[in-house]
Design an enzyme around this catalytic site. Structure first.
Site, mmCIF file in Angstrom:
data_model
loop_
_atom_site.group_PDB
_atom_site.id
_atom_site.type_symbol
_atom_site.label_atom_id
_atom_site.label_comp_id
_atom_site.label_asym_id
_atom_site.label_seq_id
_atom_site.Cartn_x
_atom_site.Cartn_y
_atom_site.Cartn_z
ATOM 1 N N ASP A 110 -13.313 -14.335 3.483
ATOM 2 C CA ASP A 110 -14.071 -14.800 2.334
ATOM 3 C C ASP A 110 -13.669 -13.924 1.154
ATOM 4 O O ASP A 110 -13.794 -12.710 1.213
ATOM 5 C CB ASP A 110 -15.561 -14.626 2.678
ATOM 6 C CG ASP A 110 -16.457 -15.102 1.557
ATOM 7 O OD1 ASP A 110 -15.956 -15.784 0.648
ATOM 8 O OD2 ASP A 110 -17.664 -14.790 1.605
ATOM 9 N N THR A 111 -13.131 -14.554 0.120
ATOM 10 C CA THR A 111 -12.610 -13.762 -1.000
ATOM 11 C C THR A 111 -13.231 -14.214 -2.308
ATOM 12 O O THR A 111 -12.655 -14.996 -3.041
ATOM 13 C CB THR A 111 -11.084 -13.916 -1.120
ATOM 14 O OG1 THR A 111 -10.787 -15.311 -1.242
ATOM 15 C CG2 THR A 111 -10.374 -13.383 0.086
ATOM 16 N N HIS A 114 -13.092 -12.748 -8.479
ATOM 17 C CA HIS A 114 -12.532 -13.717 -9.409
ATOM 18 C C HIS A 114 -11.422 -13.121 -10.252
ATOM 19 O O HIS A 114 -10.364 -13.701 -10.381
ATOM 20 C CB HIS A 114 -13.632 -14.304 -10.270
ATOM 21 C CG HIS A 114 -14.637 -15.015 -9.440
ATOM 22 N ND1 HIS A 114 -14.309 -16.109 -8.667
ATOM 23 C CD2 HIS A 114 -15.937 -14.756 -9.195
ATOM 24 C CE1 HIS A 114 -15.384 -16.513 -8.007
ATOM 25 N NE2 HIS A 114 -16.377 -15.702 -8.303
ATOM 26 N N ASP A 168 -22.382 -35.692 -2.497
ATOM 27 C CA ASP A 168 -23.713 -36.228 -2.802
ATOM 28 C C ASP A 168 -23.873 -36.475 -4.305
ATOM 29 O O ASP A 168 -24.626 -37.339 -4.716
ATOM 30 C CB ASP A 168 -24.804 -35.273 -2.290
ATOM 31 C CG ASP A 168 -24.625 -33.850 -2.808
ATOM 32 O OD1 ASP A 168 -23.476 -33.347 -2.764
ATOM 33 O OD2 ASP A 168 -25.613 -33.243 -3.261
ATOM 34 N N SER A 469 9.372 20.455 -22.133
ATOM 35 C CA SER A 469 10.275 20.683 -23.249
ATOM 36 C C SER A 469 10.048 22.110 -23.757
ATOM 37 O O SER A 469 8.908 22.539 -23.922
ATOM 38 C CB SER A 469 9.975 19.668 -24.357
ATOM 39 O OG SER A 469 10.743 19.970 -25.490
ATOM 40 N N GLY A 472 12.755 26.378 -21.198
ATOM 41 C CA GLY A 472 13.906 27.261 -21.004
ATOM 42 C C GLY A 472 14.908 26.711 -20.008
ATOM 43 O O GLY A 472 15.775 27.451 -19.534
ATOM 44 N N SER A 541 12.211 15.481 -16.579
ATOM 45 C CA SER A 541 11.907 14.721 -15.350
ATOM 46 C C SER A 541 10.477 14.936 -14.854
ATOM 47 O O SER A 541 10.252 15.583 -13.849
ATOM 48 C CB SER A 541 12.919 15.023 -14.241
ATOM 49 O OG SER A 541 13.167 16.398 -14.123
HETATM 50 N N1 GDP Z 1 -25.243 -31.060 -4.825
HETATM 51 C C1 GDP Z 1 -24.485 -30.173 -4.202
HETATM 52 N N2 GDP Z 1 -24.500 -28.900 -4.636
HETATM 53 C C2 GDP Z 1 -23.736 -28.008 -3.986
HETATM 54 C C3 GDP Z 1 -22.934 -28.363 -2.879
HETATM 55 N N3 GDP Z 1 -22.284 -27.245 -2.434
HETATM 56 C C4 GDP Z 1 -22.697 -26.239 -3.255
HETATM 57 N N4 GDP Z 1 -23.573 -26.697 -4.180
HETATM 58 C C5 GDP Z 1 -24.219 -25.911 -5.237
HETATM 59 O O1 GDP Z 1 -23.232 -25.440 -6.159
HETATM 60 C C6 GDP Z 1 -23.586 -24.155 -6.640
HETATM 61 C C7 GDP Z 1 -22.479 -23.147 -6.369
HETATM 62 O O2 GDP Z 1 -22.321 -22.978 -4.959
HETATM 63 P P1 GDP Z 1 -21.776 -21.632 -4.319
HETATM 64 O O3 GDP Z 1 -21.732 -21.863 -2.861
HETATM 65 O O4 GDP Z 1 -22.530 -20.458 -4.816
HETATM 66 O O5 GDP Z 1 -20.312 -21.636 -4.913
HETATM 67 P P2 GDP Z 1 -19.135 -20.539 -4.799
HETATM 68 O O6 GDP Z 1 -19.089 -19.874 -6.113
HETATM 69 O O7 GDP Z 1 -17.911 -21.362 -4.551
HETATM 70 O O8 GDP Z 1 -19.422 -19.635 -3.652
HETATM 71 C C8 GDP Z 1 -24.881 -23.779 -5.957
HETATM 72 O O9 GDP Z 1 -25.960 -24.077 -6.828
HETATM 73 C C9 GDP Z 1 -24.891 -24.673 -4.727
HETATM 74 O O10 GDP Z 1 -26.170 -24.909 -4.254
HETATM 75 C C10 GDP Z 1 -22.938 -29.731 -2.452
HETATM 76 O O11 GDP Z 1 -22.258 -30.142 -1.509
HETATM 77 N N5 GDP Z 1 -23.714 -30.585 -3.155
#
Ligand code: GDP
Lengths: 633, 312
Positions: A110-111, A114, A168, A469, A472, A541
């Site tokens: 998990d990285t 940013h 969704d 510098s 000597g 150097s």
């Molecule tokens: N509606 C919706 N919101 C999501 C979904 N996945 C993440 N979020 C929302 O997007 C925002 C950022 O998600 P986060 O996991 O913190 O993103 P990250 O920065 O990639 O780790 C949060 O408010 C989450 O609840 C999803 O599948 N559907």
């Protein structure tokens, strides 16, 4: 209750036997801020019930306090919501998370960083078999998507899952999904992935995570977790030719000589013919030794100890290879390098290069081009900065055994270590050797260094004067040269000022130019040593790594470092050329001792302070040193 | 491109099992240290993770003996069963065992009852460890920490650099790619190496079960004399434990999920007397392993702070 608990409650021994056999998959999740990466990982941890009640209670409390999902659980808090960390300003650069199902154990890199995204992603990707690339369904393929995909391909990930998230929010629209999939495949086709699978997701609501969602009946591909449970990633390595980078020679007594290491590719059985790279020696495998008995065969990823039928010389750094398909060897190669440190990469500077099992000194001899990780365009450049990717030529002080990274990540990779700070400053992936079939030999001349030196009745060497510098250096060097001349010896002096007017007049005083300055002087001194001369080099150097480079260019005992340690205050008071005054007024930039560092030698052969000893006495001491150590036979 | 083929059925060269992979990774790490460190040591805490580490080390170098000694930092407050186990195992596996005690602390009479857990742990464990590392000039020390144990460890490297003052700087960790580890340090600095970083608690138990690794009997339920203190069940392991007026240890079936100083280690009520039973209880358990450790009860950042100060 989790699957584990349910099964275990019934018959724990059957459960243990079944779980002992599950395999392992390492993957990385890539996404931009807010694509839902944390939510997805949190969801996977939650759905596979790897959380204990005390952790869940904490999660629920945190969700209410700082979550973004109202009363719903904010899964993202599980992985990046460490409030305490945020308050302390501690960022996670790379974190590893674990979960498992009945079929597999998963390690997730998990990285979330940013600013340092390239560096962190490359780190996570280096050990991953699969990458999950998150795309926000509302936004489609973005610049970041390209960058993530490029880094995955650069680091040799072959299998990509494109997780099209937040379905969704687009009403689970098939059209939206299809468009993103088509866009992605179009651009990723040149990245050489072996498989790409696109899955419509809602990390938040759990669609297509554990099982196929009713909201996306049109999706005829798999759900995420079942796919991760079954994707096969092991085949490439096990079918490749055998490679065992020797890590450690196992010699408990005179009767046993084993070679320990982790098999990087292929398989091995007793009786197999092997060849050792770089030495080229051949033998056959006698046995594969483990504490639990000898093995009939072993394959990639296994940590083993081999014994051979013949007593041949093998040491750490060698690679034991399949007899018919040996690894290559070279001391000059082209590689992609990712720079990982604030201090920029300087071509020509000496670094340590550590491969799977060997450490050598070397330098990046040329930066051919940089790669813009967003557009994949090539750009020209002189140096690499943090998070930059460059295609470079590298030369090392000794030959290394390797395979191209595209063929084998273990035998084709290296890290770059700064010699002064010991930091890992970069990493690289070898593309190809620059030597064609080893036909570039050094001209083997009949009259060699030894012959030239003998005719002059001296042992050639470099007397390297370093110091501030005005310390000597030149004064003492001149006196020494006069004495040697009186003794009938053959000498030459390379002086900072003289050389800068000719050979190096194109160079300024930036760090990069200083390095190049010293490199050219060192090469010149080396030729003169080869000519049989005693060479006096008088250069400020200031950097240890460059002096070490100079030292390593000539043979053992041919480099005598003379540290003229006269303190700054004295040098500044002398200020023979008026330079310190100018530097203090800001008229000269990068002046050593004022606004540029001087790194004092730690192991100089001779140290002298001209504020304490007269120049003539200092010269005498140096000539005595030469006599005593056999340079003036 | 099509989806990748499903995994093959297990055969001669099927994928290695996850335990085999974890074992191979740990062995690789140990060999790397043996090849590159000048004066390595393995920290031995006598717990289950340490037991796994010892077992891995004896596999890694077979038929040679592991080329480093064991170091036990003894707070003098461990369970008696741990001391017994330690001495037997070290001898059986042919390790050299170094035991280090902070004698200053002993002279000052430092202990958990008189000084509290924080001061006791700092002086008898953290300071003692630094003393030992300085005294023997170890440049690399193996530890049995796992990334799943608590949050600050998830991001710690396998080769974790420590300054000459034994400090960990989480903001300034060396990038760690592939399985190439940077072992270069200056004089006085050191590296803590965690070969079982990627193991979970279940992996540990499963491996102990598969390999039949001996562990202290404290992990198995038995009738033990205990008292309840602040919601924790504490075993009265010797007569240094002060009892309140009228307080009487009662015999209860308990076992331990982690081992440490007996006054600071909470037991759980249990009837699990065999390894499968212990594992079964663990699988259905509802609280995480570290709950029994008093040291973590403060806020989640406390471990990170401790580590920066030189706690393992
Ligand atoms: N509606 C919706 N919101 C999501 C979904 N996945 C993440 N979020 C929302 O997007 C925002 C950022 O998600 P986060 O996991 O913190 O993103 P990250 O920065 O990639 O780790 C949060 O408010 C989450 O609840 C999803 O599948 N559907």
């Amino acid at each position: 209750m989790s699957h584990a608990a349910a099964a275990a409650a019934n018959d724990v021994i059957a459960y243990l036997d079944a779980h002992e056999k599950k395999s392992m998959l390492r993957f990385i999740t890539c996404g931009s801020v807010d694509d839902g990466k944390s939510t997805l990982i949190g969801r996977l941890l939650y759905d596979t019930k790897l959380l204990y009640e005390d952790q869940l209670a904490a999660l629920e409390a945190d969700s209410k306090k700082v979550g973004t999902q109202g009363d719903k659980i904010d899964f993202a808090l599980l992985v990046d919501g460490l409030a305490a960390e945020r308050e302390q300003g501690i960022t996670i650069d790379v974190a590893y998370r674990f979960f498992s199902t009945e079929k597999r154990k998963f390690i997730v890199a998990d990285t979330p960083g940013h600013e340092q995204y390239t560096r962190n992603m490359a780190t996570g990707a280096s050990t991953a078999d699969v990458a999950i690339i998150l795309i926000d369904a509302r936004q489609g393929v973005l610049k970041q998507t390209r960058r993530h995909s490029y880094i995955c391909s650069l680091l040799g990930i072959r299998h990509i899952v494109v997780a099209i998230n937040k379905m969704d929010l687009v009403d689970y629209s098939r059209a939206a999904f299809d468009k993103i999939e088509a866009d992605y495949r179009a651009f990723a086709s040149k990245l050489g992935f072996q498989s790409i699978v696109c899955i419509p997701l809602s990390a938040l609501d759990g669609d297509n995570i554990l099982e196929k969602s009713r909201n996306t009946r049109w999706h005829n591909g798999p759900a995420l977790l079942p796919y991760l449970e079954t994707i096969e990633v092991a085949s490439d390595l096990s079918e490749a030719p055998f490679r065992l980078p020797v890590q450690w020679v196992n010699r408990p007594n005179l009767d046993f000589r084993g070679f320990s290491g982790t098999i990087a590719a292929g398989a091995v059985r007793p009786g197999d013919e092997i060849v050792v790279v770089p030495s080229g020696r051949r033998s056959t495998v006698k046995s594969i030794v483990t504490r639990d008995g000898e093995l009939a065969a072993a394959g990639a990823h296994q940590a083993v100890t081999l014994t051979l039928a013949d007593e041949i010389d093998i040491s750490r750094g060698d690679i034991i290879c399949a007899g018919k398909a040996p690894a290559e060897q070279t001391d000059q190669f082209a590689a992609h390098i990712i720079w990982m440190h604030d201090e920029e990469m300087i071509p020509g500077r000496q670094y340590l290069f550590k491969t799977a099992n060997r450490m050598v000194t070397g330098a990046i001899s040329e930066l051919k081009h940089k790669v813009n990780v967003n557009t994949l365009e090539h750009m020209s450049g002189k140096t690499l900065e943090l998070n930059e990717v460059g295609f470079c030529n590298v030369s090392t002080s000794a030959a290394i055994a390797f395979d191209p990274y595209a063929e084998n990540r273990k035998t084709g990779s290296f890290i770059i270590i700064d010699r002064r700070t010991n930091n890992t400053v970069g990493v690289g992936m070898i593309d190809f050797s620059l030597r064609r079939a080893q036909n570039v030999h050094w001209q083997d001349l009949d009259v060699n260094k030894a012959a030239r030196a003998a005719s002059k009745h001296q042992r050639p060497c470099v007397l390297w004067f370093t110091g501030l510098s005005g310390a000597g250096k030149s004064t003492v060097a001149n006196l020494v040269e006069k004495r040697l001349c009186d003794l009938g010896r053959h000498t030459y002096t390379l002086d900072g000022d003289n050389v800068r007017h000719g050979l190096n007049k194109d160079l300024g005083f930036t760090d990069a130019d200083r390095v190049e300055n010293i490199r050219r002087v060192s090469e010149t001194a080396k030729l003169m040593v080869d000519a049989g001369l005693i060479v006096l080099v008088s250069f400020i150097s200031p950097f240890q790594s460059e002096r070490r480079m100079a030292r390593e260019m000539v043979g053992d005992g041919e480099f005598i470092e003379v540290y003229v340690s006269t303190p700054l205050s004295v040098c500044e008071k002398r200020d023979i050329k008026g330079l310190y005054a100018k530097a203090r007024r800001g008229e000269i930039k990068n002046f050593t001792g004022i606004d540029s560092d001087y790194e004092a030698p730690e192991n100089a052969e001779i140290t002298l302070d001209t504020s304490k000893v007269a120049a003539a006495d200092a010269a005498t001491a140096i000539v005595e040193h030469l006599k005593k150590n056999g340079y003036l036979a | 491109p099509a989806p990748a083929r499903p995994a093959r059925a297990p055969g001669a060269f099927a994928e290695m099992s996850h335990l085999d992979r974890l074992e191979a990774e740990a062995i690789h790490i140990m060999r790397e240290v043996a090849a590159e460190a000048e004066n390595p040591v393995m920290l031995y805490s006598v717990g289950k993770d340490s037991s796994v580490m010892l077992h891995l080390a004896s596999k890694a170098f077979h038929p040679s003996r592991p080329p480093f000694p064991l170091l036990h930092v003894d707070t003098t407050w461990k369970f008696r069963d741990m001391y017994r186990h330690r001495d037997t195992i070290a001898k059986e596996l042919g390790f050299d065992l170094i035991v280090h005690i902070n004698e200053d602390g002993v002279r000052q009479g430092v202990g958990p009852f008189t000084h509290g857990s924080a001061i006791h742990t700092d002086i008898m464990k953290t300071q003692a460890l630094k003393q030992a590392l300085d005294k023997y000039k170890f440049d690399v020390a193996f530890g049995g920490a796992r990334r799943d144990e608590e949050k600050s460890r998830a991001k710690e490297r396998i080769f974790s650099f420590r300054s000459a003052q034994h400090r960990w700087d989480p903001k300034n960790q060396r990038p760690e790619l592939w399985d190439i580890y940077n072992t270069k340090i200056h004089k006085g600095e050191s590296i803590r190496v965690f070969p079982i970083s990627n193991w979970t608690e279940l992996d540990i138990w499963q491996y102990i079960y598969r390999e039949r690794i001996p562990i202290p009997t404290l992990y198995f339920a038995k009738e033990r004399p205990v008292v309840e203190r602040d919601g924790s069940i504490i075993m009265v392991d010797d007569d240094r434990m002060p009892l309140a007026k009228g307080e009487k240890p009662k015999l209860e079936m308990v076992r331990f999920r982690t081992l440490g100083c007996y006054p600071l280690t909470g037991a759980v009520r249990s009837s699990a007397t065999t390894l499968p039973e212990v594992i079964q209880e663990m699988l259905v358990s509802t609280s995480s392993e570290r709950q029994g450790r008093t040291i973590d009860h403060d806020q989640s950042a406390s471990m990170e702070k401790k580590k920066q100060e030189g706690y393992f």
